[in-house]
Design an enzyme around this catalytic site. Sequence first.
Site, PDB file in Angstrom:
ATOM      1  N   SER A 261      14.219   1.909 -10.219  1.00 40.44           N
ATOM      2  CA  SER A 261      12.974   1.822  -9.449  1.00 40.44           C
ATOM      3  C   SER A 261      12.243   3.154  -9.506  1.00 40.44           C
ATOM      4  O   SER A 261      12.860   4.200  -9.724  1.00 40.44           O
ATOM      5  CB  SER A 261      13.301   1.499  -7.987  1.00 40.44           C
ATOM      6  OG  SER A 261      12.152   1.640  -7.170  1.00 40.44           O
TER       7      SER A 261
ATOM      8  N   TYR B 110      18.496   2.829  -0.142  1.00 38.16           N
ATOM      9  CA  TYR B 110      18.057   2.124  -1.359  1.00 38.16           C
ATOM     10  C   TYR B 110      17.718   3.104  -2.477  1.00 38.16           C
ATOM     11  O   TYR B 110      18.169   2.954  -3.620  1.00 38.16           O
ATOM     12  CB  TYR B 110      16.845   1.256  -1.005  1.00 38.16           C
ATOM     13  CG  TYR B 110      16.187   0.580  -2.181  1.00 38.16           C
ATOM     14  CD1 TYR B 110      16.702  -0.611  -2.698  1.00 38.16           C
ATOM     15  CD2 TYR B 110      15.036   1.107  -2.780  1.00 38.16           C
ATOM     16  CE1 TYR B 110      16.092  -1.248  -3.771  1.00 38.16           C
ATOM     17  CE2 TYR B 110      14.424   0.482  -3.851  1.00 38.16           C
ATOM     18  CZ  TYR B 110      14.954  -0.692  -4.344  1.00 38.16           C
ATOM     19  OH  TYR B 110      14.358  -1.321  -5.409  1.00 38.16           O
TER      20      TYR B 110
HETATM   21  P1  NAD Z   1      14.024 -10.527  -5.407  1.00 35.50           P
HETATM   22  O1  NAD Z   1      14.285 -10.630  -3.969  1.00 35.50           O
HETATM   23  O2  NAD Z   1      13.320 -11.636  -6.046  1.00 35.50           O
HETATM   24  O3  NAD Z   1      15.362 -10.279  -6.207  1.00 35.50           O
HETATM   25  C1  NAD Z   1      16.497  -9.671  -5.679  1.00 35.50           C
HETATM   26  C2  NAD Z   1      17.650 -10.643  -5.849  1.00 35.50           C
HETATM   27  O4  NAD Z   1      18.855  -9.946  -5.578  1.00 35.50           O
HETATM   28  C3  NAD Z   1      17.633 -11.825  -4.903  1.00 35.50           C
HETATM   29  O5  NAD Z   1      16.904 -12.891  -5.430  1.00 35.50           O
HETATM   30  C4  NAD Z   1      19.115 -12.135  -4.774  1.00 35.50           C
HETATM   31  O6  NAD Z   1      19.444 -13.233  -5.592  1.00 35.50           O
HETATM   32  C5  NAD Z   1      19.818 -10.916  -5.310  1.00 35.50           C
HETATM   33  N1  NAD Z   1      20.782 -10.403  -4.345  1.00 35.50           N
HETATM   34  C6  NAD Z   1      20.558  -9.571  -3.304  1.00 35.50           C
HETATM   35  N2  NAD Z   1      21.706  -9.355  -2.635  1.00 35.50           N
HETATM   36  C7  NAD Z   1      22.666 -10.063  -3.274  1.00 35.50           C
HETATM   37  C8  NAD Z   1      24.064 -10.261  -3.073  1.00 35.50           C
HETATM   38  N3  NAD Z   1      24.723  -9.659  -2.085  1.00 35.50           N
HETATM   39  N4  NAD Z   1      24.715 -11.081  -3.920  1.00 35.50           N
HETATM   40  C9  NAD Z   1      24.067 -11.711  -4.927  1.00 35.50           C
HETATM   41  N5  NAD Z   1      22.759 -11.555  -5.174  1.00 35.50           N
HETATM   42  C10 NAD Z   1      22.077 -10.741  -4.359  1.00 35.50           C
HETATM   43  O7  NAD Z   1      13.222  -9.168  -5.602  1.00 35.50           O
HETATM   44  P2  NAD Z   1      12.864  -8.313  -6.913  1.00 35.50           P
HETATM   45  O8  NAD Z   1      11.843  -7.381  -6.467  1.00 35.50           O
HETATM   46  O9  NAD Z   1      12.618  -9.175  -8.064  1.00 35.50           O
HETATM   47  O10 NAD Z   1      14.171  -7.448  -7.128  1.00 35.50           O
HETATM   48  C11 NAD Z   1      14.826  -7.356  -8.365  1.00 35.50           C
HETATM   49  C12 NAD Z   1      15.223  -5.928  -8.650  1.00 35.50           C
HETATM   50  O11 NAD Z   1      14.062  -5.148  -8.848  1.00 35.50           O
HETATM   51  C13 NAD Z   1      16.026  -5.238  -7.544  1.00 35.50           C
HETATM   52  O12 NAD Z   1      17.097  -4.517  -8.121  1.00 35.50           O
HETATM   53  C14 NAD Z   1      15.012  -4.284  -6.953  1.00 35.50           C
HETATM   54  O13 NAD Z   1      15.641  -3.158  -6.407  1.00 35.50           O
HETATM   55  C15 NAD Z   1      14.204  -3.942  -8.170  1.00 35.50           C
HETATM   56  N6  NAD Z   1      12.885  -3.381  -7.860  1.00 35.50           N
HETATM   57  C16 NAD Z   1      11.953  -4.131  -7.234  1.00 35.50           C
HETATM   58  C17 NAD Z   1      10.721  -3.575  -6.951  1.00 35.50           C
HETATM   59  C18 NAD Z   1       9.649  -4.357  -6.243  1.00 35.50           C
HETATM   60  O14 NAD Z   1       8.645  -3.752  -5.847  1.00 35.50           O
HETATM   61  N7  NAD Z   1       9.777  -5.639  -6.028  1.00 35.50           N
HETATM   62  C19 NAD Z   1      10.449  -2.258  -7.321  1.00 35.50           C
HETATM   63  C20 NAD Z   1      11.426  -1.527  -7.969  1.00 35.50           C
HETATM   64  C21 NAD Z   1      12.644  -2.104  -8.239  1.00 35.50           C
END
Ligand code: NAD
Length: 297
Positions: free
Chosen positions: A189, A202
């Site tokens: 991230s 985080y």
């Molecule tokens: P999202 O909520 O769609 O995806 C996160 C997923 O993590 C969930 O759908 C869930 O299935 C899974 N998860 C969480 N805890 C879990 C557990 N204990 N066991 C199994 N699965 C679990 O959101 P996203 O934004 O698509 O996130 C995906 C990745 O992108 C993450 O690693 C997040 O840190 C990273 N990210 C997101 C952003 C943003 O702005 N959305 C920015 C930087 C990084």
Amino acid sequence: MADQYTFQDPTTQYPDPDIDKQQQGGPGLAEDMDPQPDHGEQSYRGTGRLEGRKALITGADSGIGRAVAIAYAREGADVVLSYLPEEEEDAQQVVELVEKAGRKAVTVPGDLKDRDYCRALVAKAVSELGGLDVLVNVAGKQQFHEDITEISDEQFDDTLKTNVYALFWLVKAAVPHLTPGSSIINTSSIQAYSPAPILVDYATTKAAINTFSKALAQQLAPKGIRVNVVAPGPVWTPLQVAGGQPPEKLPSFGEQTPLGRPAQPAELAPPYVFLASQESSYVTGETLAVTGGMPTP
Ligand code: NAD
Ligand code: MG
């Protein structure tokens, strides 16, 4: 109709969404988001870059993971989808899209904080797909707190377990199955470089993921296994409306980026495709920033 392949101004490619304050509990569902994110359902075009590949994707039900699953299937890969049991509805929509692309989708719901689930997930992927050559770690936990004293020990543990320990357990279980040409792709991230004061736990994990990946990439390079990272900036996903951000910050979400808007998950899929495909054969140990112009070192 203009889509992601049409030459256009990236600042206006997607409207800066009029995001009302909204809040979900648990991991959140894509289905309940308003406006609905774009995961490339209507637009992603495969060009055979992952023909016959076998991929395990965590967090595959929603957000970035869903966009990756759609893209991988349309590029020719069979996929195993990991997600939490309470996200079944979201996951079933992904299954439908993968099958529509003519590929196999295997669902393995469970909790990544559980080491036994991580091991069983890899074993199931290997048996159901007949092997494994792409491990894509997208799942992550993000819960904001204004003050360090509000972060419970349990939350700290859960964030570290989900974002870092699971990565270790999955990689450890997967590596013996990965043949030369395989890829591991992790998700960091912008928070690894510009940590927000409200995301202490985080942000720490996201820096750990970068460092873990750079060490591992060197270790696995002689085996012909590449390890890379995608570092997103603000992306419109359930993570952000389920405690990732204070609700009152959502209307301006992503506006601080040089491009002036958040990303849609669909814009994250191409880097994950690139890093899995043989096109990136000389790229390993890299973190690819997809941050809307927010600078990274
Ligand atoms: P999202 O909520 O769609 O995806 C996160 C997923 O993590 C969930 O759908 C869930 O299935 C899974 N998860 C969480 N805890 C879990 C557990 N204990 N066991 C199994 N699965 C679990 O959101 P996203 O934004 O698509 O996130 C995906 C990745 O992108 C993450 O690693 C997040 O840190 C990273 N990210 C997101 C952003 C943003 O702005 N959305 C920015 C930087 C990084
Ligand atoms: Mg989800």
